[in-house]
Design a protein around this motif. Structure first.
Motif, PDB file in Angstrom:
ATOM      1  N   THR A 111       0.851  -1.183   0.000  1.00  0.00           N
ATOM      2  CA  THR A 111       0.000   0.000   0.000  1.00  0.00           C
ATOM      3  C   THR A 111       0.892   1.240   0.000  1.00  0.00           C
ATOM      4  N   THR A 112       0.482   2.347  -0.653  1.00  0.00           N
ATOM      5  CA  THR A 112      -0.754   2.640  -1.338  1.00  0.00           C
ATOM      6  C   THR A 112      -0.503   2.686  -2.843  1.00  0.00           C
ATOM      7  N   SER A 113      -1.464   2.212  -3.607  1.00  0.00           N
ATOM      8  CA  SER A 113      -1.259   2.057  -5.045  1.00  0.00           C
ATOM      9  C   SER A 113      -2.004   3.111  -5.845  1.00  0.00           C
TER      10      SER A 113
ATOM     11  N   PHE B 145      -6.423  -8.702  -1.131  1.00  0.00           N
ATOM     12  CA  PHE B 145      -7.035  -7.449  -0.692  1.00  0.00           C
ATOM     13  C   PHE B 145      -6.159  -6.295  -1.183  1.00  0.00           C
ATOM     14  N   LEU B 146      -6.779  -5.352  -1.871  1.00  0.00           N
ATOM     15  CA  LEU B 146      -5.994  -4.262  -2.474  1.00  0.00           C
ATOM     16  C   LEU B 146      -6.628  -2.913  -2.168  1.00  0.00           C
ATOM     17  N   HIS B 147      -5.797  -2.002  -1.631  1.00  0.00           N
ATOM     18  CA  HIS B 147      -6.268  -0.631  -1.427  1.00  0.00           C
ATOM     19  C   HIS B 147      -5.892   0.160  -2.681  1.00  0.00           C
ATOM     20  N   LEU B 148      -6.897   0.515  -3.450  1.00  0.00           N
ATOM     21  CA  LEU B 148      -6.657   1.169  -4.739  1.00  0.00           C
ATOM     22  C   LEU B 148      -7.543   2.422  -4.833  1.00  0.00           C
TER      23      LEU B 148
ATOM     24  N   VAL C 145      -9.971  -3.162 -12.264  1.00  0.00           N
ATOM     25  CA  VAL C 145     -10.620  -4.035 -11.273  1.00  0.00           C
ATOM     26  C   VAL C 145     -11.026  -5.354 -11.934  1.00  0.00           C
ATOM     27  N   GLU C 146     -11.523  -5.251 -13.152  1.00  0.00           N
ATOM     28  CA  GLU C 146     -11.959  -6.460 -13.863  1.00  0.00           C
ATOM     29  C   GLU C 146     -10.762  -7.404 -14.090  1.00  0.00           C
TER      30      GLU C 146
ATOM     31  N   LYS D 295     -10.651  -8.479  -2.900  1.00  0.00           N
ATOM     32  CA  LYS D 295     -11.564  -7.402  -2.497  1.00  0.00           C
ATOM     33  C   LYS D 295     -10.795  -6.084  -2.574  1.00  0.00           C
ATOM     34  N   ILE D 296     -11.531  -5.022  -2.904  1.00  0.00           N
ATOM     35  CA  ILE D 296     -10.870  -3.734  -3.158  1.00  0.00           C
ATOM     36  C   ILE D 296     -11.377  -2.696  -2.162  1.00  0.00           C
ATOM     37  N   SER D 297     -10.454  -1.900  -1.647  1.00  0.00           N
ATOM     38  CA  SER D 297     -10.863  -0.754  -0.823  1.00  0.00           C
ATOM     39  C   SER D 297     -10.370   0.516  -1.504  1.00  0.00           C
ATOM     40  N   SER D 298     -10.913   1.648  -1.067  1.00  0.00           N
ATOM     41  CA  SER D 298     -10.565   2.898  -1.751  1.00  0.00           C
ATOM     42  C   SER D 298     -10.613   4.077  -0.784  1.00  0.00           C
TER      43      SER D 298
END
Ligand code: SF4
Length: 455
Positions: A246-248, A270-273, A299-300, A310-313
């Protein structure tokens, strides 16, 4: 018989208060390692400190004023005690520099985020000469070379490791490019070496850090190393169980990196994007350099590589120029992606950034919109947490809580889990917890077994 006691010099104590992101936490831990060389040990009791460090962050609102308030509190705390050496480090120190020493005489030193490797010498100089010090040079290469000489003794189950600093993206609302400077990637071998040491010290999870972590790009003998190269190498470390980063930035989610979600079993799904807004008009005004469509296609691709990711933002509400139509597009994308564990704020200007010149939106409307957005994010989060109910969930045990027989750990998706166990659970172990209840932020349950059974 008279016993002659040898007078032993007591160690000096350092107290560090850290504001902001994980990168600042990493820096604070490294400061502790550095000052241990000149005889300081860390204390959790502020009033015991011989040296007080405020490691600051410029991202949040009114960051500078918060620093002066904090120093005011320190002054009060030490009113009848010996004054500690007072150091302000981090991004606010970098931005304010000399002005900080002029405005608040209680501060003895300001040290920028690229200069803290010198802290030991600076403290010794200050003790000798009692002259205020302003050390805010941009010398990121030297910093990591120096840090490399001192073992990272974080000794945490989940350890931070900074691999990259600075940013060349210049989003119009952000101060990072000004306070942390241009993008710099640490040498590949240096990072792997530090990771192995962290694992030897007990780390089971490594979180790779950078303001723009997926922009990591290092050349050595014409060989190019990227974040994917680091992940693949870390994936081979036997006693390491989990890898995160993180962070991307969406534009740096390259195919080689996305492929890691398929190939590297230790890379957590799990990715914070951060997307910040769902409106192309606002993304352009923010100078984010990506569109809503580009984000969705990324995301696709990620979910094609691994359907469990799963994605967070992060979301900024009420950015100058945002209207209801733009905000609706943000709500739409939130539902479409199904973001989990996300952060949302009302826009507030950072001095010196291009967005700070623009007319502010109506605060009442922004507050109402923030509430709407947070309600939707909360619904998604609750629905997600509900899915875990009565299921066994893989948890990395991070620590025992103060209450008897209660432990703390995290799922693969970073969700905190508080669970009970009659058995003495070993920290650092991956276990199964049967989830029995939940709220928005946490899952609760009971130790089930060491056998893993993914939910
Ligand atoms: S990419 Fe991130 S760190 Fe860089 S300017 Fe934008 S928000 Fe700031």
């Amino acid at each position: 018989m008279v016993l002659k006691l040898k007078s032993k010099k007591l160690p000096k104590k350092i107290f560090i208060k850290t504001f902001g992101c994980q990168m600042n936490e990493y820096d604070s831990d490294r400061i502790c390692d550095l000052v241990s060389k000149i005889g300081f040990i860390k204390t959790k009791i502020k009033k015991d400190a011989d040296c007080f460090v405020l490691n600051t962050c410029h991202i949040r609102e009114k960051a500078t004023e918060k620093v002066y308030h904090e120093i005011g509190r320190v002054k009060k705390d030490f009113k009848n005690l010996k004054k500690p050496i007072v150091i302000v480090s981090g991004c606010v120190a970098q931005a304010e520099s000399e002005e900080m020493l002029r405005r608040e005489s209680y501060i003895d030193m300001v040290i920028g985020p690229q200069s803290y490797h010198k802290i030991g010498d600076l403290i010794l100089n200050y003790k000798r000469e009692k002259k205020k010090i302003n050390e805010t040079e941009f010398d990121v290469i030297k910093k990591f070379d120096e840090l490399q000489k001192i073992t990272n003794t974080q000794n945490k189950i989940s350890a931070y490791l900074t691999i990259q600093e600075g940013c060349d993206k210049f989003c119009h609302f952000c101060v990072v490019p000004y306070t942390r400077g241009p993008e710099y990637s640490r040498p590949f071998a240096q990072i792997i070496d530090e990771a192995k040491k962290l694992v030897n010290f007990g780390a089971k999870e490594i979180i790779l850090l950078g303001q723009n972590v997926n922009a990591y790009n290092f050349y050595d003998n014409k060989k190019n190393y990227k974040l994917s190269s680091l992940i693949r190498e870390l994936n081979k470390i036997k006693d390491l169980k989990r890898i995160r980063f993180t962070t991307s930035h969406p534009n740096d989610m390259t195919d080689d990196l996305i492929q890691c979600y398929n190939d590297c079993d230790k890379l957590m799904p799990f990715l914070h994007l951060p997307i910040q807004s769902g409106s192309n008009k606002i993304l352009k005004l923010m100078n984010r350099k990506h569109s809503r469509e580009y984000y969705l296609s990324t995301v696709e691709k990620i979910r094609k590589a691994n359907k469990n990711v799963k994605i967070s933002s992060d979301f900024i509400v009420g950015y100058p120029g945002e209207n209801e139509k733009d905000f609706e597009q943000t709500l739409q994308i939130v539902k479409e992606v199904g973001f989990t564990n996300s952060y949302s704020f009302i826009y507030s200007p950072r001095p010196g950034t291009p967005a700070a010149e623009r007319k502010l939106n109506n605060m009442i409307e922004s507050k109402q919109n923030l509430e709407k957005l947070q309600n939707i994010l909360e619904d998604i989060q609750l629905a997600n947490n509900k899915k875990s109910l009565q299921k066994n969930c893989e948890v990395l045990v991070e620590n025992k809580m103060y209450t008897q027989e209660k432990y703390f750990g995290r799922t693969k998706y970073m969700t905190p889990v508080i669970f009970e166990s009659k058995k003495n659970c070993t920290t650092g172990k991956l276990i199964d917890v049967k989830i029995t209840s939940f709220n928005r932020n946490n899952l609760f349950g009971n130790f089930k077994s060491n056998k893993l059974e993914a939910i």
